[in-house]
Design a protein around this motif. Structure first.
Motif, PDB file in Angstrom:
ATOM      1  N   ASP A  61     -32.741  40.256  20.039  1.00 38.20           N
ATOM      2  CA  ASP A  61     -32.167  40.380  21.042  1.00 38.20           C
ATOM      3  C   ASP A  61     -31.202  39.146  21.256  1.00 38.20           C
ATOM      4  O   ASP A  61     -31.754  38.069  20.635  1.00 38.20           O
ATOM      5  N   CYS A  62     -30.436  38.978  22.158  1.00 42.05           N
ATOM      6  CA  CYS A  62     -29.372  37.742  22.171  1.00 42.05           C
ATOM      7  C   CYS A  62     -28.967  37.655  23.751  1.00 42.05           C
ATOM      8  O   CYS A  62     -28.067  38.663  24.121  1.00 42.05           O
ATOM      9  N   LEU A  63     -29.377  36.822  24.378  1.00 41.68           N
ATOM     10  CA  LEU A  63     -29.122  36.662  25.830  1.00 41.68           C
ATOM     11  C   LEU A  63     -28.251  35.354  26.230  1.00 41.68           C
ATOM     12  O   LEU A  63     -28.515  34.432  25.404  1.00 41.68           O
ATOM     13  N   PRO A  64     -27.320  35.582  27.164  1.00 48.28           N
ATOM     14  CA  PRO A  64     -27.016  34.146  27.647  1.00 48.28           C
ATOM     15  C   PRO A  64     -27.929  33.249  28.544  1.00 48.28           C
ATOM     16  O   PRO A  64     -29.046  33.961  29.099  1.00 48.28           O
ATOM     17  N   TRP A  65     -27.695  32.066  28.494  1.00 48.65           N
ATOM     18  CA  TRP A  65     -28.464  31.279  29.264  1.00 48.65           C
ATOM     19  C   TRP A  65     -27.732  30.590  30.223  1.00 48.65           C
ATOM     20  O   TRP A  65     -26.541  29.869  29.818  1.00 48.65           O
ATOM     21  N   PRO A  66     -27.856  30.611  31.660  1.00 45.00           N
ATOM     22  CA  PRO A  66     -29.091  31.203  32.443  1.00 45.00           C
ATOM     23  C   PRO A  66     -28.805  32.913  32.518  1.00 45.00           C
ATOM     24  O   PRO A  66     -27.796  33.377  32.405  1.00 45.00           O
ATOM     25  N   SER A  67     -30.285  33.494  32.389  1.00 45.38           N
ATOM     26  CA  SER A  67     -30.120  34.910  32.662  1.00 45.38           C
ATOM     27  C   SER A  67     -31.522  35.173  33.602  1.00 45.38           C
ATOM     28  O   SER A  67     -32.121  34.290  34.087  1.00 45.38           O
ATOM     29  N   SER A  68     -31.468  36.094  33.984  1.00 41.26           N
ATOM     30  CA  SER A  68     -32.582  36.502  35.155  1.00 41.26           C
ATOM     31  C   SER A  68     -33.855  36.695  34.492  1.00 41.26           C
ATOM     32  O   SER A  68     -33.904  36.698  33.412  1.00 41.26           O
ATOM     33  N   ILE A  85     -35.144  38.267  30.593  1.00 39.45           N
ATOM     34  CA  ILE A  85     -35.761  37.419  29.619  1.00 39.45           C
ATOM     35  C   ILE A  85     -37.133  38.081  29.116  1.00 39.45           C
ATOM     36  O   ILE A  85     -37.624  38.172  28.148  1.00 39.45           O
ATOM     37  N   VAL A  86     -37.981  38.539  30.304  1.00 36.36           N
ATOM     38  CA  VAL A  86     -39.308  39.077  29.870  1.00 36.36           C
ATOM     39  C   VAL A  86     -39.097  40.331  29.285  1.00 36.36           C
ATOM     40  O   VAL A  86     -39.677  40.443  28.266  1.00 36.36           O
ATOM     41  N   ASP A  87     -38.026  41.164  29.587  1.00 34.65           N
ATOM     42  CA  ASP A  87     -37.877  42.446  28.937  1.00 34.65           C
ATOM     43  C   ASP A  87     -37.307  41.979  27.618  1.00 34.65           C
ATOM     44  O   ASP A  87     -37.745  42.679  26.553  1.00 34.65           O
ATOM     45  N   ALA A  88     -36.528  41.202  27.190  1.00 35.13           N
ATOM     46  CA  ALA A  88     -36.136  40.876  25.700  1.00 35.13           C
ATOM     47  C   ALA A  88     -37.249  40.446  25.166  1.00 35.13           C
ATOM     48  O   ALA A  88     -37.491  40.914  23.788  1.00 35.13           O
ATOM     49  N   VAL A  89     -38.145  39.655  25.660  1.00 35.54           N
ATOM     50  CA  VAL A  89     -39.288  38.902  25.009  1.00 35.54           C
ATOM     51  C   VAL A  89     -40.241  40.205  24.594  1.00 35.54           C
ATOM     52  O   VAL A  89     -40.928  40.411  23.416  1.00 35.54           O
ATOM     53  N   LYS A  90     -40.453  41.054  25.515  1.00 34.90           N
ATOM     54  CA  LYS A  90     -41.343  42.392  25.393  1.00 34.90           C
ATOM     55  C   LYS A  90     -40.771  43.272  23.901  1.00 34.90           C
ATOM     56  O   LYS A  90     -41.492  43.677  23.279  1.00 34.90           O
ATOM     57  N   ARG A  91     -39.624  43.449  24.249  1.00 34.76           N
ATOM     58  CA  ARG A  91     -38.996  44.378  22.960  1.00 34.76           C
ATOM     59  C   ARG A  91     -39.166  43.430  21.776  1.00 34.76           C
ATOM     60  O   ARG A  91     -39.414  44.232  20.915  1.00 34.76           O
ATOM     61  N   ALA A  92     -39.119  42.249  21.711  1.00 31.74           N
ATOM     62  CA  ALA A  92     -39.219  41.706  20.511  1.00 31.74           C
ATOM     63  C   ALA A  92     -40.745  41.851  19.945  1.00 31.74           C
ATOM     64  O   ALA A  92     -40.917  41.706  18.973  1.00 31.74           O
ATOM     65  N   ALA A  93     -41.487  41.779  20.925  1.00 34.18           N
ATOM     66  CA  ALA A  93     -42.930  41.751  20.782  1.00 34.18           C
ATOM     67  C   ALA A  93     -43.403  43.060  20.143  1.00 34.18           C
ATOM     68  O   ALA A  93     -43.930  43.254  19.314  1.00 34.18           O
ATOM     69  N   GLY A  94     -42.592  43.927  20.680  1.00 34.19           N
ATOM     70  CA  GLY A  94     -42.699  45.644  20.112  1.00 34.19           C
ATOM     71  C   GLY A  94     -42.032  45.726  18.950  1.00 34.19           C
ATOM     72  O   GLY A  94     -42.646  46.536  18.166  1.00 34.19           O
ATOM     73  N   TRP A  95     -40.894  45.101  18.611  1.00 35.55           N
ATOM     74  CA  TRP A  95     -40.439  45.135  17.304  1.00 35.55           C
ATOM     75  C   TRP A  95     -41.340  44.561  16.172  1.00 35.55           C
ATOM     76  O   TRP A  95     -41.748  45.241  15.005  1.00 35.55           O
ATOM     77  N   ARG A  96     -41.931  43.448  16.429  1.00 32.50           N
ATOM     78  CA  ARG A  96     -42.957  42.820  15.783  1.00 32.50           C
ATOM     79  C   ARG A  96     -44.201  43.674  15.408  1.00 32.50           C
ATOM     80  O   ARG A  96     -44.500  44.076  14.159  1.00 32.50           O
TER      81      ARG A  96
END
Length: 277
Positions: free
Chosen positions: A117-124, A128-139
């Motif tokens: 995933d690629c997010l702008p900073w700042p983000s909500s 961020i939590v959703d993106a990290v969980k998606r990355a964990a699911g990918w792994r």
């Protein structure tokens, strides 16, 4: 279009089921950003550690994370170098890129380097939590796929050893007939296929005015080019649904299996390189 939406377009709209990761590495040179993201992620039950981008890879070697959130500014800065380096880790790391200057170049480079995933900073916080969980699911999905592929490779290896043991008990002069009989019993469709290929190959060899001994070798190689499928688990040969990536990789092993088995048979060793090719 926000950086994240552009990234999803470039990534083919891929999404991954949220999974809780055991450890998150936040690699950003701004300690305030690291602290804020850590607070949000730890509030969601995720264990975090933080470091600057210059120390990120050393931290990865010390404590392998499930996900790395990496801050970048431009496509060729230190953060993107970290993203690039994480691709070469023996154990996959899900990567989320955070960009204070989001643009299409950053999203394109992140996608090319395998970021989830690629997010702008700042983000909500939720983003961020959703993106990290998606990355964990990918792994997690990648690790599961690797385990399935490893099990399939072991099955093929066992099939190869059984085939080698069977052929070792056969007179080399009848090895070809025995192999073809085994193939017919394992996969009649494949047996019909190799016979069609053999007829076509022999006809082509004759039209090229090859020597009789060469035509014989071409026909034999065509007959035996799929012989390694005897070692492939029957469920793959019988499956009518599309194969997944691991199954395709397992099925393709029949080429090397066939070449290895033929190389050990004195009467057929000469055509092993053709089958292997």
């Amino acid at each position: 279009m926000p950086c994240r939406e552009r990234f999803k377009v470039l990534h083919g709209g891929a999404d991954f089921s949220p999974r809780v990761a055991s450890r998150i590495l936040i690699a950003d040179n701004d300690s305030g950003v690291r602290d804020q993201m850590a607070g949000w992620l730890e509030g969601a039950g995720l264990a975090c550690s933080g470091t600057g981008t210059g120390e990120a890879l050393a931290e990865v070697r010390r404590h392998q994370p499930d996900v790395a959130v990496v801050g970048v500014s431009v496509p060729d800065d230190g953060g993107m170098w970290v993203v690039r380096s994480l691709r070469t880790q023996p154990t996959p790391v899900g990567v989320v890129v955070m960009s204070a200057t989001p643009n299409l170049d950053v999203a394109t480079t992140a996608n090319r380097l395998g970021a989830v995933d690629c997010l702008p900073w700042p983000s909500s916080q939720n983003s961020i939590v959703d993106a990290v969980k998606r990355a964990a699911g990918w792994r997690a999905a990648l690790a599961t796929a690797a385990q399935r592929e490893s099990r399939l490779q072991q099955e093929v290896e066992q099939g190869k050893e059984q085939l080698r043991a069977t052929i070792a008990r056969v007179d080399p002069d009848v090895a070809q007939s025995v192999l073809l009989a085994l193939l017919e019993s394992r996969s009649p469709d494949t047996y019909d296929h190799v016979n069609r290929v053999a007829r076509s190959a022999a006809a082509l060899a004759r039209s090229m005015r090859l020597a009789p001994i060469e035509i014989h070798s071409v026909r034999a190689a065509a007959l035996l080019h799929d012989i390694g499928k005897i070692a492939i688990p029957p469920r793959l040969l019988a499956q009518t649904a599309p194969l997944n990536d691991e199954e395709i990789a397992g099925l393709r092993l029949h080429v090397s299996v066939g070449a290895e088995v033929l190389a050990e048979i004195p009467t057929l060793a000469a055509i092993a390189p053709i089958v292997g090719a």
